[in-house]
Design an enzyme around this catalytic site. Structure first.
Site, PDB file in Angstrom:
ATOM      1  N   LYS A 192     119.188 -38.352  -2.801  1.00 33.28           N
ATOM      2  CA  LYS A 192     118.535 -37.081  -3.103  1.00 33.28           C
ATOM      3  C   LYS A 192     118.516 -36.915  -4.620  1.00 33.28           C
ATOM      4  O   LYS A 192     119.562 -36.786  -5.256  1.00 33.28           O
ATOM      5  CB  LYS A 192     119.296 -35.914  -2.461  1.00 33.28           C
ATOM      6  CG  LYS A 192     118.743 -34.561  -2.915  1.00 33.28           C
ATOM      7  CD  LYS A 192     119.561 -33.375  -2.455  1.00 33.28           C
ATOM      8  CE  LYS A 192     119.237 -32.174  -3.332  1.00 33.28           C
ATOM      9  NZ  LYS A 192     119.990 -30.966  -2.944  1.00 33.28           N
ATOM     10  N   GLY A 251     118.208 -22.274  -1.249  1.00 31.06           N
ATOM     11  CA  GLY A 251     117.756 -20.885  -1.266  1.00 31.06           C
ATOM     12  C   GLY A 251     117.853 -20.161   0.061  1.00 31.06           C
ATOM     13  O   GLY A 251     117.716 -18.950   0.120  1.00 31.06           O
TER      14      GLY A 251
END
Lengths: 262, 66
Positions: A104, A192
């Site tokens: 990632k 988020g």
């Protein structure tokens, strides 16, 4: 819809769970293990950091708790603010995971927002792909950049829903939807999400999955929240596949008007 | 001579190899990776890798992270 037929694949690997979880911020290793078990996640992120010089060698390592033969380990480049450190981190991760090349990528641009440095992200992604990495990339909710990252060869594009660790939910659902509609690679909301409904919304928008950490780890009861997130991801996915009804301004009776006896 | 080992100035014998450092840190059998002067050194090369004065050695592992 059975879980087995609705799989998603990234870089040639097939997964039935669409919930990806981070392993940071937990109270201890046991809570980490229990929460990740409850989440049903098959892909888990880890960070790469200096070996603690004075460390107790009996202390369990994250990879003992989450063994690479059971979980797909996704090393991240968290904390990297430039191309070079991000690439170095990925190479170290590949070495310590015996050649496992899925990473990632995140190249941060600002400590206050942890928004990505998109220009450095593009350069780092290009270098990593050339070096044989399968890159899942953290980026802004910008459809143009998402398309660029896909064209370059990223294995998955992972737009933020809101700043990392903020729990603000999906701030720009229209952009996320546009990114999904344009894409041929998996799109995962990364960062988020605050609670289960946020995860469901991401999936209803058509995302292939959601990656989260703080929403679970910072809940009052992390293991219970992990279970809630698992269900929210499944519910949102099924709702997306089912195709929601059109919303209307006024009522539409659910019981027939014919045959009224009064 | 001195090397930098995970950011700390560390005295070592002149003929020290990376393999010696790994043993000194009790890392055998665990998962780790090593860089010298910002370049990865694969595990297979640790035994034969002789360190020089001022080399910057970083040894890393996996930890929890999001």
């Amino acid at each position: 819809m059975s879980e087995n037929t609705d799989t998603f694949s990234v870089a040639g690997r097939e997964f039935s769970s669409r919930l990806l979880v981070g392993t940071g911020k937990y109270k201890d290793m046991e809570e980490t293990r229990a929460a990740i078990e409850a989440s049903g996640a098959q892909i888990v992120t880890i960070a790469v950091r200096r070996t603690n010089m004075g460390q107790n060698s009996d202390e369990p390592n994250i990879l003992d708790v989450l063994p690479p033969d059971k979980y797909t380990i996704l090393p991240n480049t968290a904390g990297c603010y430039d191309q070079k450190t991000a690439v170095r981190t990925c190479k170290l991760a590949r070495e310590l995971l015996d050649g496992h090349n899925l990473v990632k990528l995140e190249v941060l641009g600002d400590e206050k927002t942890l928004f990505p440095d998109v220009m450095a992200t593009l350069k780092a992604a290009e270098e990593l792909i050339k070096d044989g990495f399968d890159v899942m990339v953290y980026t802004n909710d910008d459809p143009i950049i998402a398309r660029e990252l896909e064209d370059m060869g990223c294995a998955a594009v992972m737009p933020l829903a809101a700043p990392i660790g903020s729990g603000l939910g999906i701030r720009n659902p229209l952009n996320i939807r546009t990114i999904v509609e344009n894409a041929k690679v998996p799109i995962l909301v990364d960062a988020g999400v605050g609670t289960a409904s946020d995860a469901a919304v991401a999936m209803e928008l058509g995302c292939d999955g959601v990656l989260m950490n703080t929403a679970i780890a910072a809940a009052q009861k992390p293991v219970l929240m992990a279970s809630a997130m698992k269900k929210a991801i499944q519910a949102g996915r099924e709702a997306y596949l089912a195709g929601r009804m059109q919303a209307k301004r006024f009522a539409s009776a659910s019981s027939p008007l014919e045959g009224l006896f009064f | 001579m001195n090397i930098q080992l995970n950011g700390e100035t560390t005295p070592v014998d002149d003929s020290t190899t990376l393999g010696d450092i790994v043993r000194r840190m009790n890392l055998e059998g665990s998962r780790y990776a090593v860089e010298v002067n910002e370049e990865l050194v694969p595990r297979s090369e640790h035994e034969g890798y002789r360190l020089k004065e001022g080399d910057n050695v970083e040894i890393v592992q996996a930890i929890g992270g999001g």
